[in-house]
Scaffold this motif. Structure first.
Motif, PDB file in Angstrom:
ATOM      1  N   TYR A  10      12.888  -7.568   1.216  1.00 22.39           N
ATOM      2  CA  TYR A  10      11.660  -7.232   1.886  1.00 22.39           C
ATOM      3  C   TYR A  10      10.284  -8.068   1.420  1.00 22.39           C
ATOM      4  N   PRO A  11      10.360  -9.094   2.059  1.00 21.65           N
ATOM      5  CA  PRO A  11       9.161 -10.222   1.733  1.00 21.65           C
ATOM      6  C   PRO A  11       7.955  -9.595   1.939  1.00 21.65           C
ATOM      7  N   HIS A  12       7.618  -8.821   3.244  1.00 21.93           N
ATOM      8  CA  HIS A  12       6.563  -8.294   3.546  1.00 21.93           C
ATOM      9  C   HIS A  12       5.531  -7.694   2.795  1.00 21.93           C
ATOM     10  N   LEU A  13       6.289  -6.977   1.746  1.00 25.98           N
ATOM     11  CA  LEU A  13       5.598  -5.996   0.618  1.00 25.98           C
ATOM     12  C   LEU A  13       4.521  -6.852  -0.051  1.00 25.98           C
ATOM     13  N   LYS A  14       3.406  -6.264  -0.224  1.00 31.17           N
ATOM     14  CA  LYS A  14       2.365  -7.151  -0.987  1.00 31.17           C
ATOM     15  C   LYS A  14       2.512  -6.355  -2.592  1.00 31.17           C
ATOM     16  N   ILE A  15       2.826  -7.277  -3.562  1.00 28.73           N
ATOM     17  CA  ILE A  15       2.745  -6.718  -4.834  1.00 28.73           C
ATOM     18  C   ILE A  15       1.370  -6.505  -5.561  1.00 28.73           C
ATOM     19  N   ILE A  16       1.146  -5.388  -6.284  1.00 27.79           N
ATOM     20  CA  ILE A  16       0.106  -5.352  -6.791  1.00 27.79           C
ATOM     21  C   ILE A  16       0.434  -4.968  -8.444  1.00 27.79           C
ATOM     22  N   GLU A  17      -0.049  -5.579  -9.460  1.00 26.95           N
ATOM     23  CA  GLU A  17       0.304  -5.397 -10.802  1.00 26.95           C
ATOM     24  C   GLU A  17      -0.762  -4.352 -11.399  1.00 26.95           C
ATOM     25  N   SER A  18       0.023  -3.607 -12.376  1.00 27.31           N
ATOM     26  CA  SER A  18      -0.893  -2.632 -13.135  1.00 27.31           C
ATOM     27  C   SER A  18      -0.366  -2.684 -14.715  1.00 27.31           C
ATOM     28  N   SER A  19      -1.001  -2.236 -15.373  1.00 24.03           N
ATOM     29  CA  SER A  19      -0.959  -2.138 -16.784  1.00 24.03           C
ATOM     30  C   SER A  19       0.076  -0.925 -17.254  1.00 24.03           C
ATOM     31  N   ASP A  20       0.578  -0.143 -16.240  1.00 25.84           N
ATOM     32  CA  ASP A  20       1.603   0.983 -16.662  1.00 25.84           C
ATOM     33  C   ASP A  20       2.239   1.399 -15.582  1.00 25.84           C
ATOM     34  N   THR A  21       3.511   1.564 -15.707  1.00 27.40           N
ATOM     35  CA  THR A  21       4.558   1.999 -14.646  1.00 27.40           C
ATOM     36  C   THR A  21       3.963   3.511 -14.097  1.00 27.40           C
ATOM     37  N   ALA A  22       3.905   4.476 -15.189  1.00 27.48           N
ATOM     38  CA  ALA A  22       3.248   5.564 -14.693  1.00 27.48           C
ATOM     39  C   ALA A  22       2.013   5.851 -14.302  1.00 27.48           C
ATOM     40  N   ALA A  23       1.183   5.000 -14.640  1.00 27.31           N
ATOM     41  CA  ALA A  23      -0.293   5.138 -14.179  1.00 27.31           C
ATOM     42  C   ALA A  23      -0.238   4.673 -12.713  1.00 27.31           C
ATOM     43  N   CYS A  24       0.926   4.003 -12.138  1.00 21.65           N
ATOM     44  CA  CYS A  24       0.972   3.393 -10.693  1.00 21.65           C
ATOM     45  C   CYS A  24       1.268   4.938  -9.969  1.00 21.65           C
ATOM     46  N   ALA A  25       2.401   5.616 -10.509  1.00 21.90           N
ATOM     47  CA  ALA A  25       2.745   6.809  -9.845  1.00 21.90           C
ATOM     48  C   ALA A  25       1.449   7.752  -9.583  1.00 21.90           C
TER      49      ALA A  25
END
Length: 301
Positions: A122-137
């Motif tokens: 799925y190359p169309h997805l833009k990736i956004i990095e964050s400091s914590d997996t749970a914080a993203c949710a």
């Protein structure tokens, strides 16, 4: 000493992998204390605002978390246990969101790297990095983001009310993270151990390290981990962090007595019961009243 409701300092927020590791080790009665950094977890323990720290030390894909080795030595809190946590990553979104409408995917950089095969599809997805997996949710829930998905564990999906669109998207299904359990010195049990974490230096001479490693082999100790780190401001000098395992205590004791002759600034960071559950299988919750003993030895040669 058993604490019925232990206060456990973790790096990250509720539903992070650190909380999952803490709950599996201590059980559901544990009270998790959220911290912004690994150093803050140690400060909580130092100030007696926590009874234990759960700290990731290595991952089978990302490798060792080097700054955490420095914290072990700087603070000197004993390691009293370990747990290996299978890292299972899921794609999650707000209820009703369709995958074809998603534009962004967010997670911790290490979690994102562990899902590269999925992103290739799925190359169309833009990736956004964050400091914590749970914080993203949590952010998806708090901001009601309908164009964004998070990569996190199932605990995060449950806690923050998200739907799992795709399960187990990690590229390596046998990936795991090893977590150490630390406490303060007067919260120690006096029961047998079969694993130890050591730290020492050796002279910068031919064969100096080999002498130490040969002693482990001669006494029948299994060296399960070795990690070197340069000593700040000292050229060609290193701290060696070593984990060893044994079946009979006397062989371990013999090895320690011998290697003191060939090392400087020798420290036993902790002696504890090794976690023997298969990492690829979800481990059962462990009791906190397991046996440990701690010895701190410093020797300058």
């Amino acid at each position: 000493m058993k604490i019925e409701k232990p206060r456990v300092a973790i790096q990250g927020i509720r539903a992070s992998f650190h909380e999952e590791a803490g709950l599996r080790y201590f059980g559901e009665n544990a009270q998790m204390i959220e911290c912004n950094s690994f150093k803050q977890t140690f400060e909580k323990l130092k100030n007696r605002e926590a009874d234990y720290v759960v700290m990731a030390i290595e991952n089978s894909i990302a490798g060792s978390i080097l700054p955490n080795y420095t914290l072990l030595l700087d603070y000197g809190f004993p390691v009293v246990g370990e747990i290996y946590l299978p890292i299972q990553l899921h794609l999650m979104a707000l209820p009703g969101v369709k995958f074809e409408d998603v534009k962004y995917v967010t997670s911790h950089p290490i979690a994102l790297r562990q899902c590269v095969d999925f992103f290739d599809e799925y190359p169309h997805l833009k990736i956004i990095e964050s400091s914590d997996t749970a914080a993203c949710a949590k952010r998806i829930r708090d901001e009601q983001l309908t164009d964004t998905v998070a990569i996190a564990n199932s605990l995060a999906a449950t806690l923050y009310g998200l739907d799992v669109l795709e399960r187990r998207i990690e590229s390596n299904k046998r990936n795991f993270t090893r977590f150490l359990i630390l406490t303060h010195h007067d919260n120690m049990d006096k029961k047998p151990a079969n694993k130890a974490s050591l730290c020492f230096q050796v002279s910068n001479k031919v064969g100096a390290l080999a002498k130490v490693l040969n002693i482990f082999a001669e006494e029948g100790l299994n060296m399960s981990k070795i990690q070197s780190m340069p000593i700040l401001g000292k050229r060609n000098e290193y701290n060696f962090y070593v984990d060893v395992e044994w079946d009979e205590q006397k062989h371990y004791d013999n090895a320690i007595r011998q290697i003191l002759k060939y090392t400087q600034n020798f420290n036993i960071l902790g002696e504890y019961e090794r976690h023997d559950d298969e990492p690829s299988v979800a481990p059962k919750p462990q009791r906190i009243d397991r046996g440990r003993r701690y010895i701190n030895i410093r020797r300058n040669v």
